[in-house]
Design a protein around this motif. Sequence first.
Motif, mmCIF file in Angstrom:
data_model
loop_
_atom_site.group_PDB
_atom_site.id
_atom_site.type_symbol
_atom_site.label_atom_id
_atom_site.label_comp_id
_atom_site.label_asym_id
_atom_site.label_seq_id
_atom_site.Cartn_x
_atom_site.Cartn_y
_atom_site.Cartn_z
ATOM 1 N N ARG A 25 0.658 -1.354 0.014
ATOM 2 C CA ARG A 25 -0.012 -0.076 -0.057
ATOM 3 C C ARG A 25 0.723 1.268 -0.063
ATOM 4 N NH1 ARG A 25 -4.601 -3.312 3.892
ATOM 5 N NH2 ARG A 25 -4.920 -4.488 2.294
ATOM 6 N N LEU A 28 -2.219 5.829 1.210
ATOM 7 C CA LEU A 28 -3.322 5.636 2.273
ATOM 8 C C LEU A 28 -4.256 6.836 2.219
ATOM 9 C CD1 LEU A 28 -1.268 3.239 4.495
ATOM 10 C CD2 LEU A 28 -3.201 2.512 2.782
ATOM 11 N N SER A 36 -6.624 5.373 -2.378
ATOM 12 C CA SER A 36 -5.398 4.741 -2.031
ATOM 13 C C SER A 36 -4.838 3.997 -3.211
ATOM 14 C CB SER A 36 -5.749 3.904 -0.766
ATOM 15 O OG SER A 36 -6.592 2.885 -0.952
ATOM 16 N N HIS A 38 -1.979 1.033 -4.656
ATOM 17 C CA HIS A 38 -1.436 -0.320 -4.083
ATOM 18 C C HIS A 38 -0.856 -0.943 -5.279
ATOM 19 C CE1 HIS A 38 -4.856 -0.684 -0.718
ATOM 20 N NE2 HIS A 38 -4.789 0.504 -1.348
#
Length: 134
Positions: A25, A28, A36, A38
Amino acid sequence: MIVRTIDEIIGTENEVESDTWTSRRLLLEKDGMGFSFHETIIYAGTETHIHYQNHLEAVYCVGGDGEIETVSDGKVYPIQDGTMYALDQHDEHYPRGGKTDMRLICTFNPPLVGTETHDENGVYPLLSKQPVGK
């Protein structure tokens, strides 16, 4: 400006692992971007039940192969480098790793706070204070 590398994430609390995937991640909720971001690895030969009832997700495959099956209609979509899919209807689905690990770049709205893992129904809890789609 925020600049991060995968190497800075590996082995920290921002790398979340399960038996079938690893999620690294990079952005955030606390980063204030409204989503977010990732890198997710779906392991070859695995299947994961997912149903993001509280989040929208867009995914872009940058390596490996696999497929995704939508539960509502049983459609199976091949996934490979260069394929994008968006779960714009909170689609319940099964991502499956193929012959090689799938490397996916994912965005979530609302953003994850970082500690989320799938519950028994494949759902991430809504920990963000930001509403969906905003």
